[in-house]
Design a protein around this motif. Structure first.
Motif, PDB file in Angstrom:
ATOM      1  N   THR A 194       0.816  -1.217   0.000  1.00  0.00           N
ATOM      2  CA  THR A 194       0.000   0.000   0.000  1.00  0.00           C
ATOM      3  C   THR A 194       0.848   1.265   0.000  1.00  0.00           C
ATOM      4  O   THR A 194       0.383   2.336  -0.390  1.00  0.00           O
ATOM      5  CB  THR A 194      -0.920   0.018   1.228  1.00  0.00           C
ATOM      6  N   ASP A 195       2.112   1.150   0.435  1.00  0.00           N
ATOM      7  CA  ASP A 195       2.986   2.317   0.532  1.00  0.00           C
ATOM      8  C   ASP A 195       4.087   2.335  -0.518  1.00  0.00           C
ATOM      9  O   ASP A 195       4.792   3.334  -0.655  1.00  0.00           O
ATOM     10  CB  ASP A 195       3.632   2.371   1.919  1.00  0.00           C
ATOM     11  N   ALA A 196       4.276   1.235  -1.229  1.00  0.00           N
ATOM     12  CA  ALA A 196       5.457   1.096  -2.090  1.00  0.00           C
ATOM     13  C   ALA A 196       5.265   1.651  -3.493  1.00  0.00           C
ATOM     14  O   ALA A 196       6.229   1.751  -4.253  1.00  0.00           O
ATOM     15  CB  ALA A 196       5.856  -0.381  -2.179  1.00  0.00           C
ATOM     16  N   GLY A 197       4.036   2.042  -3.855  1.00  0.00           N
ATOM     17  CA  GLY A 197       3.760   2.417  -5.235  1.00  0.00           C
ATOM     18  C   GLY A 197       4.580   3.571  -5.753  1.00  0.00           C
ATOM     19  O   GLY A 197       4.903   3.621  -6.940  1.00  0.00           O
ATOM     20  N   GLN A 198       4.941   4.520  -4.878  1.00  0.00           N
ATOM     21  CA  GLN A 198       5.656   5.702  -5.351  1.00  0.00           C
ATOM     22  C   GLN A 198       7.141   5.701  -4.983  1.00  0.00           C
ATOM     23  O   GLN A 198       7.815   6.701  -5.197  1.00  0.00           O
ATOM     24  CB  GLN A 198       4.990   6.960  -4.791  1.00  0.00           C
ATOM     25  N   GLN A 247       9.720  -6.569  -8.448  1.00  0.00           N
ATOM     26  CA  GLN A 247       8.555  -6.388  -9.307  1.00  0.00           C
ATOM     27  C   GLN A 247       7.311  -7.031  -8.703  1.00  0.00           C
ATOM     28  O   GLN A 247       6.189  -6.553  -8.900  1.00  0.00           O
ATOM     29  CB  GLN A 247       8.831  -6.987 -10.684  1.00  0.00           C
ATOM     30  N   PHE A 248       7.531  -8.104  -7.932  1.00  0.00           N
ATOM     31  CA  PHE A 248       6.418  -8.835  -7.343  1.00  0.00           C
ATOM     32  C   PHE A 248       6.586  -8.892  -5.828  1.00  0.00           C
ATOM     33  O   PHE A 248       7.688  -8.717  -5.292  1.00  0.00           O
ATOM     34  CB  PHE A 248       6.353 -10.262  -7.917  1.00  0.00           C
ATOM     35  N   THR A 249       5.484  -9.144  -5.143  1.00  0.00           N
ATOM     36  CA  THR A 249       5.533  -9.244  -3.683  1.00  0.00           C
ATOM     37  C   THR A 249       6.283 -10.503  -3.259  1.00  0.00           C
ATOM     38  O   THR A 249       6.419 -11.457  -4.023  1.00  0.00           O
ATOM     39  CB  THR A 249       4.111  -9.261  -3.096  1.00  0.00           C
ATOM     40  N   GLU A 250       6.751 -10.481  -2.014  1.00  0.00           N
ATOM     41  CA  GLU A 250       7.523 -11.595  -1.469  1.00  0.00           C
ATOM     42  C   GLU A 250       6.671 -12.353  -0.448  1.00  0.00           C
ATOM     43  O   GLU A 250       6.094 -11.756   0.465  1.00  0.00           O
ATOM     44  CB  GLU A 250       8.790 -11.071  -0.785  1.00  0.00           C
ATOM     45  N   SER A 251       6.620 -13.659  -0.598  1.00  0.00           N
ATOM     46  CA  SER A 251       5.907 -14.486   0.375  1.00  0.00           C
ATOM     47  C   SER A 251       6.791 -14.722   1.594  1.00  0.00           C
ATOM     48  O   SER A 251       8.000 -14.447   1.583  1.00  0.00           O
ATOM     49  CB  SER A 251       5.526 -15.828  -0.243  1.00  0.00           C
ATOM     50  N   SER A 274       4.325 -10.238   8.389  1.00  0.00           N
ATOM     51  CA  SER A 274       3.224 -10.282   9.349  1.00  0.00           C
ATOM     52  C   SER A 274       2.036  -9.423   8.923  1.00  0.00           C
ATOM     53  O   SER A 274       0.906  -9.669   9.338  1.00  0.00           O
ATOM     54  CB  SER A 274       3.717  -9.834  10.736  1.00  0.00           C
ATOM     55  N   GLN A 275       2.265  -8.408   8.081  1.00  0.00           N
ATOM     56  CA  GLN A 275       1.190  -7.532   7.625  1.00  0.00           C
ATOM     57  C   GLN A 275       0.850  -7.760   6.159  1.00  0.00           C
ATOM     58  O   GLN A 275       0.332  -6.867   5.482  1.00  0.00           O
ATOM     59  CB  GLN A 275       1.574  -6.070   7.854  1.00  0.00           C
ATOM     60  N   GLY A 276       1.134  -8.941   5.678  1.00  0.00           N
ATOM     61  CA  GLY A 276       0.872  -9.255   4.281  1.00  0.00           C
ATOM     62  C   GLY A 276       2.165  -9.372   3.494  1.00  0.00           C
ATOM     63  O   GLY A 276       3.258  -9.144   4.020  1.00  0.00           O
ATOM     64  N   GLN A 277       2.042  -9.737   2.237  1.00  0.00           N
ATOM     65  CA  GLN A 277       3.219  -9.923   1.397  1.00  0.00           C
ATOM     66  C   GLN A 277       3.756  -8.566   0.946  1.00  0.00           C
ATOM     67  O   GLN A 277       3.069  -7.824   0.236  1.00  0.00           O
ATOM     68  CB  GLN A 277       2.876 -10.793   0.186  1.00  0.00           C
ATOM     69  N   PRO A 278       5.008  -8.228   1.330  1.00  0.00           N
ATOM     70  CA  PRO A 278       5.568  -6.913   0.996  1.00  0.00           C
ATOM     71  C   PRO A 278       6.380  -6.947  -0.294  1.00  0.00           C
ATOM     72  O   PRO A 278       6.614  -8.011  -0.884  1.00  0.00           O
ATOM     73  CB  PRO A 278       6.474  -6.635   2.196  1.00  0.00           C
ATOM     74  N   LEU A 279       6.825  -5.774  -0.707  1.00  0.00           N
ATOM     75  CA  LEU A 279       7.808  -5.662  -1.785  1.00  0.00           C
ATOM     76  C   LEU A 279       9.198  -5.517  -1.178  1.00  0.00           C
ATOM     77  O   LEU A 279       9.371  -4.835  -0.165  1.00  0.00           O
ATOM     78  CB  LEU A 279       7.509  -4.448  -2.664  1.00  0.00           C
ATOM     79  N   LYS A 280      10.169  -6.161  -1.776  1.00  0.00           N
ATOM     80  CA  LYS A 280      11.550  -6.081  -1.293  1.00  0.00           C
ATOM     81  C   LYS A 280      12.254  -4.900  -1.956  1.00  0.00           C
ATOM     82  O   LYS A 280      12.301  -4.800  -3.181  1.00  0.00           O
ATOM     83  CB  LYS A 280      12.307  -7.374  -1.591  1.00  0.00           C
ATOM     84  N   VAL A 281      12.785  -4.004  -1.122  1.00  0.00           N
ATOM     85  CA  VAL A 281      13.518  -2.838  -1.610  1.00  0.00           C
ATOM     86  C   VAL A 281      14.955  -2.942  -1.123  1.00  0.00           C
ATOM     87  O   VAL A 281      15.204  -3.017   0.083  1.00  0.00           O
ATOM     88  CB  VAL A 281      12.879  -1.529  -1.110  1.00  0.00           C
ATOM     89  N   VAL A 282      15.891  -2.976  -2.056  1.00  0.00           N
ATOM     90  CA  VAL A 282      17.319  -3.059  -1.712  1.00  0.00           C
ATOM     91  C   VAL A 282      17.893  -1.648  -1.703  1.00  0.00           C
ATOM     92  O   VAL A 282      17.723  -0.888  -2.669  1.00  0.00           O
ATOM     93  CB  VAL A 282      18.081  -3.942  -2.719  1.00  0.00           C
ATOM     94  N   VAL A 283      18.549  -1.304  -0.607  1.00  0.00           N
ATOM     95  CA  VAL A 283      19.093   0.038  -0.415  1.00  0.00           C
ATOM     96  C   VAL A 283      20.623  -0.029  -0.419  1.00  0.00           C
ATOM     97  O   VAL A 283      21.221  -0.778   0.376  1.00  0.00           O
ATOM     98  CB  VAL A 283      18.601   0.647   0.913  1.00  0.00           C
TER      99      VAL A 283
END
Length: 270
Positions: free
Chosen positions: A157-161, A192-196, A215-224
């Motif tokens: 929900t927060d990763a779109g931008q 590109q896709f969510t992580e289980s 714990s709050q659903g499948q997130p997107l992985k962001v590498v910093v």
């Protein structure tokens, strides 16, 4: 006989002539002042809404690790551990013997399938194990000069931008931000896709972390990518020098990813 008495003020008013030709006072001066103030505020608010930029950010938790992640070294056989050839923290090339397991009258040697570093020793000398038992957690690295990255798991929900190259501030839990500041970085890649949960577990080699980050659903992985700098840790901090010690992998972090700023007028348009 009925006597009607009039009040003196009423009689005086009847005797006054009608000032029909007198100019009418529509507003008082203080009303004009109030209108001018309101107009200035409206115009000023409009200029601010069209030109001001409000910063935005997204919060996400994650961990410091290496770009290739970790894996759980498992025993291919059942038996008793009779040899341990590495210690926690050791770095080794692919094919290095890690454990040996007594299986009846023969000894099976468990070797590393890739180069890496032991971050957790789970198997112990003399321990009886079964096939599939986890013996160690190994980070995939080529050498001691490999650079750390931060891997953040951002809710969809927060990763779109979130954009590649966006600035990221990382509060490192082993180095209090109140004392040492935050670690600086930029977004290197976004999945590109969510992580289980299982994918997170496989990448980090830790089932508990897989559960925590999903714990709050499948997130997107962001590498910093961490910004390098000549400090004790080797990386850039919001303070001049950061902590006076090395920051190691497997350290949990809380990230703030900065999004493109938004103009207040966009809220009205949207």
């Amino acid at each position: 006989m009925v006597t009607i008495r009039f009040r003196s003020k009423a009689l005086d008013r009847l005797n006054q002539r009608d000032d029909l030709d007198a100019p009418a006072e529509l507003t008082r001066p203080r009303t004009w002042i109030a209108l001018v103030v309101v107009a200035v505020l409206v115009v000023g608010g409009g200029v601010w809404a069209m030109n001001a930029e409000l910063p935005r950010k997204v919060a996400a938790s994650g961990i410091l690790t290496y770009s290739e992640g970790s894996f759980s070294l498992q025993s291919p056989v059942s038996g008793q551990i009779n040899g341990v050839y590495v210690d926690q923290g050791d770095t080794f090339p692919a094919g290095t013997p890690i454990f040996s397991v007594q299986v009846g009258k023969r000894v099976e040697v468990v070797k590393a399938i890739t180069g890496g570093r032991i971050t957790a020793m789970l198997g112990k000398l003399g321990q009886v194990i079964s096939a599939g038992s986890e013996l160690a957690v190994v980070e995939r690295i080529d050498g001691k000069n490999d650079q750390l990255v931060a891997v953040l798991y951002v809710p969809t929900t927060d990763a779109g931008q979130v954009r590649k190259g966006s600035q990221v501030d990382l509060a490192v839990r082993s180095a209090p931000a109140q004392e040492y500041g935050v670690l600086r970085g930029v977004v290197q890649s976004i999945s590109q896709f969510t992580e289980s949960r299982q994918q997170i577990t496989d990448f980090l080699g830790d089932d508990q972390l897989g559960e925590q980050f999903s714990s709050q659903g499948q997130p997107l992985k962001v590498v910093v990518k961490l910004l390098p700098r000549q400090t004790a840790s080797g990386y850039e901090w919001s303070t001049q020098s950061g902590p006076p010690f090395r920051i190691d992998s497997r350290t949990l972090v809380d990230g703030a990813l900065y999004l493109p700023p938004i103009k207040p007028i966009d809220w009205v348009v949207l």
